[in-house]
Design an enzyme around this catalytic site. Structure first.
Site, PDB file in Angstrom:
ATOM      1  N   ASP A  71       0.856  -1.175   0.000  1.00 36.07           N
ATOM      2  CA  ASP A  71       0.000   0.000   0.000  1.00 36.07           C
ATOM      3  C   ASP A  71       0.901   1.238   0.000  1.00 36.07           C
ATOM      4  O   ASP A  71       1.756   1.385   0.876  1.00 36.07           O
ATOM      5  CB  ASP A  71      -0.880  -0.022   1.254  1.00 36.07           C
ATOM      6  N   HIS A  76      -3.508  14.089   0.369  1.00 25.33           N
ATOM      7  CA  HIS A  76      -3.804  13.197   1.506  1.00 25.33           C
ATOM      8  C   HIS A  76      -2.686  13.262   2.553  1.00 25.33           C
ATOM      9  O   HIS A  76      -2.952  13.440   3.746  1.00 25.33           O
ATOM     10  CB  HIS A  76      -3.988  11.761   1.010  1.00 25.33           C
ATOM     11  N   GLU A 124     -10.469   4.155   3.102  1.00 28.23           N
ATOM     12  CA  GLU A 124      -9.477   4.816   2.254  1.00 28.23           C
ATOM     13  C   GLU A 124      -9.781   4.415   0.815  1.00 28.23           C
ATOM     14  O   GLU A 124      -9.679   3.236   0.459  1.00 28.23           O
ATOM     15  CB  GLU A 124      -8.049   4.421   2.648  1.00 28.23           C
ATOM     16  N   GLU A 134      -8.875   3.978  -2.816  1.00 26.38           N
ATOM     17  CA  GLU A 134      -7.599   3.807  -3.506  1.00 26.38           C
ATOM     18  C   GLU A 134      -7.809   3.098  -4.840  1.00 26.38           C
ATOM     19  O   GLU A 134      -8.857   2.511  -5.088  1.00 26.38           O
ATOM     20  CB  GLU A 134      -6.640   2.966  -2.650  1.00 26.38           C
ATOM     21  N   ARG A 165      -8.726   3.997  12.915  1.00 27.61           N
ATOM     22  CA  ARG A 165      -7.806   5.101  13.210  1.00 27.61           C
ATOM     23  C   ARG A 165      -7.312   5.109  14.646  1.00 27.61           C
ATOM     24  O   ARG A 165      -6.167   5.518  14.900  1.00 27.61           O
ATOM     25  CB  ARG A 165      -8.474   6.444  12.907  1.00 27.61           C
ATOM     26  N   GLN A 183      -4.781   2.237  14.958  1.00 24.40           N
ATOM     27  CA  GLN A 183      -3.597   2.630  14.178  1.00 24.40           C
ATOM     28  C   GLN A 183      -2.752   3.675  14.911  1.00 24.40           C
ATOM     29  O   GLN A 183      -1.523   3.574  14.965  1.00 24.40           O
ATOM     30  CB  GLN A 183      -4.075   3.167  12.830  1.00 24.40           C
ATOM     31  N   LYS A 211      -5.115  -1.841  10.059  1.00 26.31           N
ATOM     32  CA  LYS A 211      -5.379  -1.998   8.634  1.00 26.31           C
ATOM     33  C   LYS A 211      -5.643  -3.449   8.235  1.00 26.31           C
ATOM     34  O   LYS A 211      -6.199  -3.695   7.158  1.00 26.31           O
ATOM     35  CB  LYS A 211      -4.145  -1.553   7.829  1.00 26.31           C
ATOM     36  N   THR A 237      -9.357  -5.436   3.610  1.00 24.98           N
ATOM     37  CA  THR A 237      -9.091  -4.537   2.487  1.00 24.98           C
ATOM     38  C   THR A 237      -9.956  -5.026   1.335  1.00 24.98           C
ATOM     39  O   THR A 237      -9.764  -6.144   0.859  1.00 24.98           O
ATOM     40  CB  THR A 237      -7.604  -4.591   2.080  1.00 24.98           C
ATOM     41  N   GLU A 292     -10.117  12.842   6.731  1.00 24.24           N
ATOM     42  CA  GLU A 292      -9.930  14.149   6.095  1.00 24.24           C
ATOM     43  C   GLU A 292     -11.259  14.882   5.911  1.00 24.24           C
ATOM     44  O   GLU A 292     -11.347  16.093   6.130  1.00 24.24           O
ATOM     45  CB  GLU A 292      -9.258  13.979   4.730  1.00 24.24           C
TER      46      GLU A 292
END
Lengths: 391, 391
Positions: free
Chosen positions: A116, A123, A184, A186, A222, A225, A238, A242, A343
């Site tokens: 990743d 970001h 996230e 991606e 979060r 993490q 994480k 995924t 964000e």
């Protein structure tokens, strides 16, 4: 122009033909390409002699087909274009079209290593400002190399798989369900052809190794993490899930109009990273309980996938069939262009309205759907619903 | 007592029987157990009906056997003990003993996910003092959870594989061969039985999932690592090669005398980490160009493998057959008990004498051999020689 009913003009027209694996009522996994709202059963097609791919398409996943390489990928794509484009083939092909409503998608390939990256300047800068207010938004290394790390390949799951809220340490002595569950958005790249240990793969060789593109939701806890990540990086925050799209769009599907210029890099990068600045112009949308909350533009990524590939292997690390490397969260310069709720809500301090409810992070029962489109190509969606913590 | 010539009283006696995969002059990979200086060809033994393991031992690697689980592992071990212990079986077994000098070892299994922990208090404290002088030696989270991260599974290589010096970014704009190439002496645990996504595996279930133990050298490029690792952890500084021993020692080989008490933990840990403090009492030795430079004691590890397993899965991450998790560098309290040259030479500032030469980090041509022993069990060695950078 395809003869397949309903496919013309949609995001899954004859110029797209993404690959996946579907399971029907017989429980058997079959390689397939999507055309309109059908899955064309490639296993049956190869068994019937309609396609020749060294029996790779008769397998229960795409692994063997991915390993075949660009010449075979092109040949199969050309043959599929004939079969699905020329009405003369309709009689033999139509029985092998499975309506999507009658099949389920499973993970299309075996993920070898999952890397990743962290390649969006917006970001990285947002995260820096949120977590290190008053300091430089970017760390000193960020513009010199595409920062990345290894994730857990075994918990890459196909779109639609339930996402169970993880439990873990949220601080010293504080164990419980994650309170800051995030997404996230991606873009991921699936490696077909491996490489040799000790031999770097230059960025120019991107299309010799990479088969195609998936959308990725790298679900993130979060609070877990933040407590665990010093000094070796994210781990349990994480590794619980995924999600990737069920359909892999082959690179070959992207015509010239799908590409645009990537941001100019300043300071200049080292020669092994000095690429041709081509960016895939995917427009991503983030839907939170059916409300579109953000539209991240993939073209704004500072580091391109070709640079990521070159960096990943410059130390001699080899690629393997099935490797997945993801872009990192895609965020543009505006608040409504960000790819994470961290964000979007500025660290949870500025909640957003989702169907009339104030939200900062994910609640149980929430569903997030990521979509991405460029020209007339619609990537496979990535959807996931949050289930309550088990412990 | 085994009838196999020369095996009695060595580190590979009848009570050990580690598993590996060997290739002979015919180029065929065969599952094997080591007894003395022989590899017993398990593929041939199963083909001949001497062992029953669902044909798993006729495969070219141990993957299928690992997946069988503890009951089958025990049954095969009991049968091997008969075959290699009872002289009545000598006539049928002896033709299947391949002298080690006539075969080469290859990687014995497919590494699924590779997780590397950081569980030695002495190591973490040494690294803290070297990199953050004047600050607290341990970060605030260190005594609350076993810090870990994902490594690259695809570059796990078998003992004896050449280690090509990686090139990479050593600082901003500075690209070239690693100048601070190091080792990390670790102990690795190989998962046989996977688990279900969303369901944590408690530490009490360690032996239901973990098949056995390997020695690990997690080669590290300290200059590359130092520049890249903020904020997401080590990446290219570690991903070029991780060497593991050719032979996997099954947990069942360790008798009671192999276990001792792990360090008492203070502050107390959360309930999911509150284990029985059993430590495998492996005495490791680090040989640098045939000079023993350090002897790390595995019993000093603060976090046990059972705690690591529980932590790794507490967020719901599932295990897969072939997962490898390693202890992190093993370092004891004394300077001659450390598992890295970074510590041995205190950041390179205090070189050591190796065969009359002053050395801080690895030179091209250097060979490092790790060994480990507990009671009369000798783990498979991990050897590697450094080859010059390619770019």
């Amino acid at each position: 122009m395809t003869w397949v009913p309903g496919a013309t003009g949609g995001g899954y027209d004859l110029n797209h033909l993404p690959y996946g694996v579907v399971v029907g009522s017989d429980g058997q996994a079959r390689c397939a390409v999507r055309i309109g709202d059908f899955a064309f059963d490639l296993g049956a097609a190869e068994a019937a002699g309609l396609i020749l791919a060294g029996d790779s398409l008769r397998a229960p996943n795409l692994d063997a087909f991915l390993a075949l390489g660009p010449a075979h990928w092109s040949a199969v794509r050309a043959r599929l274009t004939e079969l699905l484009g020329d009405p003369a083939h309709r009689a033999e092909v139509e029985p092998l079209l499975l309506p999507l409503a009658t099949v389920a998608n499973v993970l299309a390939w075996t993920v070898a290593d999952y890397v990743d990256f962290y390649s969006s300047e917006n970001h990285a800068s947002n995260v820096g400002q949120i977590f290190r207010p008053g300091q430089a938004a970017l760390l000193p290394n960020w513009k010199h190399l595409p920062i990345g790390y290894h994730g857990r390949a075994g918990t890459v799951v196909v779109s639609g798989t339930p996402v169970v809220r993880p439990s873990g340490q949220r601080a010293a002595g504080d164990f419980g369900p994650c309170r800051r569950l995030d997404i996230e958005a991606e873009v991921g790249f699936v490696v077909g052809v491996g490489s040799t240990l000790g031999e770097p793969v230059p960025w120019q060789r991107f299309a010799d190794h990479v088969f195609g593109v998936v959308l990725v939701n790298d679900w993130s806890a979060r609070d877990i993490q933040a407590w665990e990540y010093q000094p070796l990086g994210p781990f349990l925050g994480k590794s619980f899930a995924t999600s990737v799209s069920a359909w892999i769009t082959p690179l070959a599907a992207f015509g010239e109009q799908a590409w645009t210029a990537a941001p100019v890099q300043d300071p200049p990068v080292l020669p092994y990273l000095d690429d041709d600045r081509r960016a895939l112009d995917l427009a991503i949308t983030v839907e939170w309980n059916e409300t579109t909350v953000a539209s991240p533009p993939f073209r704004t990524m500072y580091w391109t996938p070709a640079q990521q590939l070159a960096h990943l292997t410059v130390n001699g690390a080899n690629l393997r069939t099935g490797d997945l490397f993801a872009s990192g969260t895609v965020s543009g310069p505006e608040r409504d262009q960000v790819g994470s709720f961290l964000e979007l809500t500025w660290g949870g301090k500025e909640p957003v309205l989702v169907k009339g409810e104030e939200r900062a992070f994910l609640a149980d029962g929430d569903t997030v759907v990521l979509r991405a489109r460029v020209a007339d190509i619609e990537l496979g969606v990535v959807a996931g619903t949050v289930f309550p913590a088990q412990i």
